[in-house]
Design an enzyme around this catalytic site. Structure first.
Site, mmCIF file in Angstrom:
data_model
loop_
_atom_site.group_PDB
_atom_site.id
_atom_site.type_symbol
_atom_site.label_atom_id
_atom_site.label_comp_id
_atom_site.label_asym_id
_atom_site.label_seq_id
_atom_site.Cartn_x
_atom_site.Cartn_y
_atom_site.Cartn_z
ATOM 1 N N LYS A 93 41.067 67.556 66.970
ATOM 2 C CA LYS A 93 41.403 66.686 65.843
ATOM 3 C C LYS A 93 40.192 66.620 64.907
ATOM 4 C CE LYS A 93 40.831 62.649 64.620
ATOM 5 N NZ LYS A 93 40.665 62.972 63.178
ATOM 6 N N GLU A 135 28.699 62.631 71.347
ATOM 7 C CA GLU A 135 27.579 62.956 70.449
ATOM 8 C C GLU A 135 27.646 61.945 69.323
ATOM 9 O OE1 GLU A 135 25.301 65.099 71.024
ATOM 10 O OE2 GLU A 135 26.146 66.403 72.548
ATOM 11 N N CYS A 154 23.435 63.751 61.819
ATOM 12 C CA CYS A 154 23.011 62.820 62.876
ATOM 13 C C CYS A 154 21.548 63.056 63.207
ATOM 14 C CB CYS A 154 23.870 63.011 64.111
ATOM 15 S SG CYS A 154 23.912 64.730 64.628
ATOM 16 N N GLU A 175 21.643 53.952 60.307
ATOM 17 C CA GLU A 175 21.672 55.324 59.800
ATOM 18 C C GLU A 175 21.924 55.285 58.294
ATOM 19 O OE1 GLU A 175 24.804 57.207 62.163
ATOM 20 O OE2 GLU A 175 23.624 59.029 62.122
HETATM 21 P P1 NAP Z 1 33.544 58.549 62.619
HETATM 22 O O1 NAP Z 1 34.057 57.641 61.600
HETATM 23 O O2 NAP Z 1 33.175 58.006 63.946
HETATM 24 O O3 NAP Z 1 34.621 59.708 62.742
HETATM 25 C C1 NAP Z 1 34.455 60.819 63.589
HETATM 26 C C2 NAP Z 1 35.782 61.308 64.073
HETATM 27 O O4 NAP Z 1 36.377 60.272 64.839
HETATM 28 C C3 NAP Z 1 36.767 61.650 62.965
HETATM 29 O O5 NAP Z 1 37.552 62.738 63.376
HETATM 30 C C4 NAP Z 1 37.613 60.392 62.880
HETATM 31 O O6 NAP Z 1 38.916 60.625 62.411
HETATM 32 C C5 NAP Z 1 37.667 60.015 64.341
HETATM 33 N N1 NAP Z 1 38.004 58.625 64.567
HETATM 34 C C6 NAP Z 1 37.734 57.539 63.819
HETATM 35 N N2 NAP Z 1 38.262 56.432 64.379
HETATM 36 C C7 NAP Z 1 38.882 56.834 65.507
HETATM 37 C C8 NAP Z 1 39.621 56.173 66.529
HETATM 38 N N3 NAP Z 1 39.831 54.864 66.504
HETATM 39 N N4 NAP Z 1 40.139 56.904 67.541
HETATM 40 C C9 NAP Z 1 39.942 58.230 67.591
HETATM 41 N N5 NAP Z 1 39.262 58.924 66.659
HETATM 42 C C10 NAP Z 1 38.723 58.223 65.640
HETATM 43 O O7 NAP Z 1 32.224 59.303 62.148
HETATM 44 P P2 NAP Z 1 32.016 60.112 60.814
HETATM 45 O O8 NAP Z 1 31.748 59.143 59.734
HETATM 46 O O9 NAP Z 1 33.078 61.125 60.624
HETATM 47 O O10 NAP Z 1 30.700 60.943 61.175
HETATM 48 C C11 NAP Z 1 29.445 60.429 60.994
HETATM 49 C C12 NAP Z 1 28.859 59.967 62.306
HETATM 50 O O11 NAP Z 1 28.870 61.048 63.238
HETATM 51 C C13 NAP Z 1 27.408 59.567 62.169
HETATM 52 O O12 NAP Z 1 27.155 58.399 62.909
HETATM 53 C C14 NAP Z 1 26.663 60.762 62.774
HETATM 54 O O13 NAP Z 1 25.385 60.440 63.252
HETATM 55 C C15 NAP Z 1 27.598 61.175 63.836
HETATM 56 N N6 NAP Z 1 27.351 62.561 64.220
HETATM 57 C C16 NAP Z 1 26.772 62.792 65.429
HETATM 58 C C17 NAP Z 1 26.493 64.069 65.814
HETATM 59 C C18 NAP Z 1 25.860 64.320 67.142
HETATM 60 O O14 NAP Z 1 25.922 65.458 67.592
HETATM 61 N N7 NAP Z 1 25.250 63.350 67.801
HETATM 62 C C19 NAP Z 1 26.798 65.155 64.993
HETATM 63 C C20 NAP Z 1 27.395 64.885 63.751
HETATM 64 C C21 NAP Z 1 27.674 63.576 63.389
HETATM 65 P P3 NAP Z 1 39.324 60.267 60.901
HETATM 66 O O15 NAP Z 1 38.511 61.141 60.053
HETATM 67 O O16 NAP Z 1 40.760 60.588 60.858
HETATM 68 O O17 NAP Z 1 39.018 58.809 60.709
#
Ligand code: NAP
Length: 494
Positions: free
Chosen positions: A188, A264, A298, A395
């Protein structure tokens, strides 16, 4: 290329991206016909509509993954490896298209998208190589009464949820080890950037991935669709990359089925510059660690802790470089800073900068959103940022370089570790002993010692503390998709 030719090429590329759900090897519409729009963040225009999966579609995708699992898990490792290797070759051949697609839907400059194709493709190649290296052990038990066999088995159908910031690499970093291990998957992608994953899924089909082994669902009903899949007893593993708050709630859900999980999550990386650092190298590293991906990584350095004796000179040099950055649509020549992903991201960056300035930080350059179409924030340098500023704890996820002076090594370590996150740290020093002390003292899963970018498919990527659980990449990456079985056999000589 003329503007007209460029627009034609983009239109042809967008038209070639599937807009449906990939379930059991077939592309199909959502069961209720629902779709949602995908935007170009550089001007807000709609570039595509894709299917919005319902709960029933999500379950159908898991049905397909569960049905394909027995055959795929028994497919010889060499064959799985060669399939992944073909996918790597196909991706490499289409590198320019994949890069352009990422720039269109996510906004990063084209040169960075090309670098992501190299990095993201490398997971396909690395895990094609790892697929044949899964091994077990055999030997006598210490009592001499039997033989112990330790074997590795694919965990089963997996659910992979990826974020928008690295649309390709975050997908291949999960899909490749899962397939190498013999698992089947439901992927997804983030709803802000689904196109790259849809395009890559088509390449995986072309590479010969059997029907049902990789299923892709795009959806706006993210919560309910994901919850139904995670609660389904056929699911064996959840791998998530995204924010820490969403990761926490998914861990709670996964606890219901005691699922294997890889998380992650977010970061708050310290970038520590000691007074004995090579300052030119530190400035180069700082710009890479901060401004790659428009600060939306991240691993992005969030807090620049700089020894007081060099803090002003460091600020002067980074400001000079940052002031010359060119902002614009990522497809334009010479652009180094693209748009942020959406308006919320701009508002968040602005809030954190305003908070720091109110507390006494100095704006060296930038410091505000750009007054133009699209979601742009000026590349910013702040100095003398007070340690109690919000951007020391949260962040930033934007192009804001915040400098905090420190006086000695203990203070640098205390400030660096003063966060719930522990993904990565960066240290610049020419002292070997100090560098080694930092390896032992900084509480992060990864560290760049005199380098500003650490990611590599051959390395175990992951965080300590609330930055996550498990590792992606390296030899560790495939282990996340394997279960261990110990078998005791009777003494063959008894
Ligand atoms: P996010 O809002 O947590 O979304 C990530 C994914 O989770 C998206 O596919 C999102 O889908 C999905 N999601 C959101 N709410 C959900 C729920 N209730 N149930 C299941 N899935 C759900 O994060 P983001 O804004 O896309 O990404 C930024 C974050 O990712 C930052 O905090 C960054 O540090 C972190 N990140 C970490 C790494 C690592 O390797 N540690 C790498 C890259 C990014 P939708 O788009 O449909 O909402």
């Amino acid at each position: 290329m003329s503007d007209h030719t460029t627009a034609d090429r983009e239109a042809r590329l967008l038209a070639s991206v599937p807009d449906g759900l990939l379930i059991g090897g077939r592309w199909r519409a959502a069961s209720d016909g629902g779709t949602f729009a995908v935007h170009d963040p550089s001007d807000g225009s709609v570039v595509a509509h894709v299917a919005s999966a319902t709960v029933a579609d999500g379950t159908a995708a898991l049905d397909a993954a569960a049905a394909a699992f027995p055959a795929w898990s028994r497919t010889p490792a060499r064959e799985r490896a060669e399939t992944l290797r073909r996918a790597f070759d196909l991706l490499t051949a289409r590198a320019d298209d994949v890069a352009l697609l990422m720039t269109i839907e996510m906004g990063k400059p084209l040169a960075e998208s090309r670098a992501e194709v190299t990095y993201g493709g490398e997971f396909l190649r690395w895990f094609s190589e790892q697929a044949t290296r899964v091994q077990g052990r055999y030997g006598p038990n210490p009592e001499g009464t039997g033989r112990m066999i330790v074997s590795q088995h694919p965990v089963g159908p997996c659910f992979l949820i990826t974020p928008w910031n690295f649309p390709l690499a975050m997908a291949t970093r999960k899909i490749a080890p899962a397939l190498a291990a013999g698992c089947t998957v439901v992927v997804k992608p983030a709803s802000l950037t689904p196109l790259t994953t849809l395009f890559v899924a088509q390449l995986l089909q072309e590479a010969g991935v059997p029907d049902g082994v990789v299923n892709v669902i795009t959806t706006k009903a993210t919560g309910p669709v994901s919850e139904a899949i995670i609660r389904d007893p056929r699911l064996r593993k959840l791998s998530f990359t995204g924010s820490t708050p969403v990761g926490r709630s998914l861990l709670e859900l996964a606890a219901g089925g005691v699922l294997r999980t890889s998380m992650e999550l977010g970061g708050n990386a310290p970038f520590v510059v000691f007074d004995d650092a090579d300052l030119d190298a530190a400035v180069d590293g700082a710009l890479a660690a901060k401004f790659r991906n428009i600060g939306q990584a991240c691993t992005a350095a969030n807090r620049f802790l700089v020894h007081r004796s060099v803090a002003d000179e460091f600020a002067r040099r980074v400001t000079e470089r940052v002031s010359s950055f060119r902002t614009g649509r990522g497809t334009q020549d010479g652009v180094t800073i693209g748009p942020l992903i959406d308006e919320d991201a701009v508002a968040k960056a602005d809030e954190l900068v305003t908070d720091a300035v109110h507390r006494g930080a100095t704006v060296r350059t930038g410091g505000s959103p750009l007054d133009r179409p699209g979601t742009f924030y000026a590349a910013t340098v702040l100095s003398d940022v007070p340690a109690d500023s919000r951007l020391m704890r949260e962040e930033i996820f934007g192009p804001v370089l915040a400098i905090v002076p420190f006086d000695d090594e203990d203070e640098a370590v205390r400030l660096a570790n003063d966060t719930e996150y522990g993904l990565v740290s960066y240290v610049y020093t020419q002292s070997l002993a100090r560098g080694q002390r930092m390896i032992e003292r900084l509480e992060t899963g990864m560290m760049g010692l005199n380098v500003g970018v650490v990611s590599n498919a051959a390395a175990p990527f992951g965080g300590w503390k609330q930055s996550g659980l498990g590792r992606e990449g390296g030899a560790e990456g495939i282990a996340e998709y394997l279960e261990t079985k110990y078998t005791l056999t009777a003494d063959p000589f008894a």
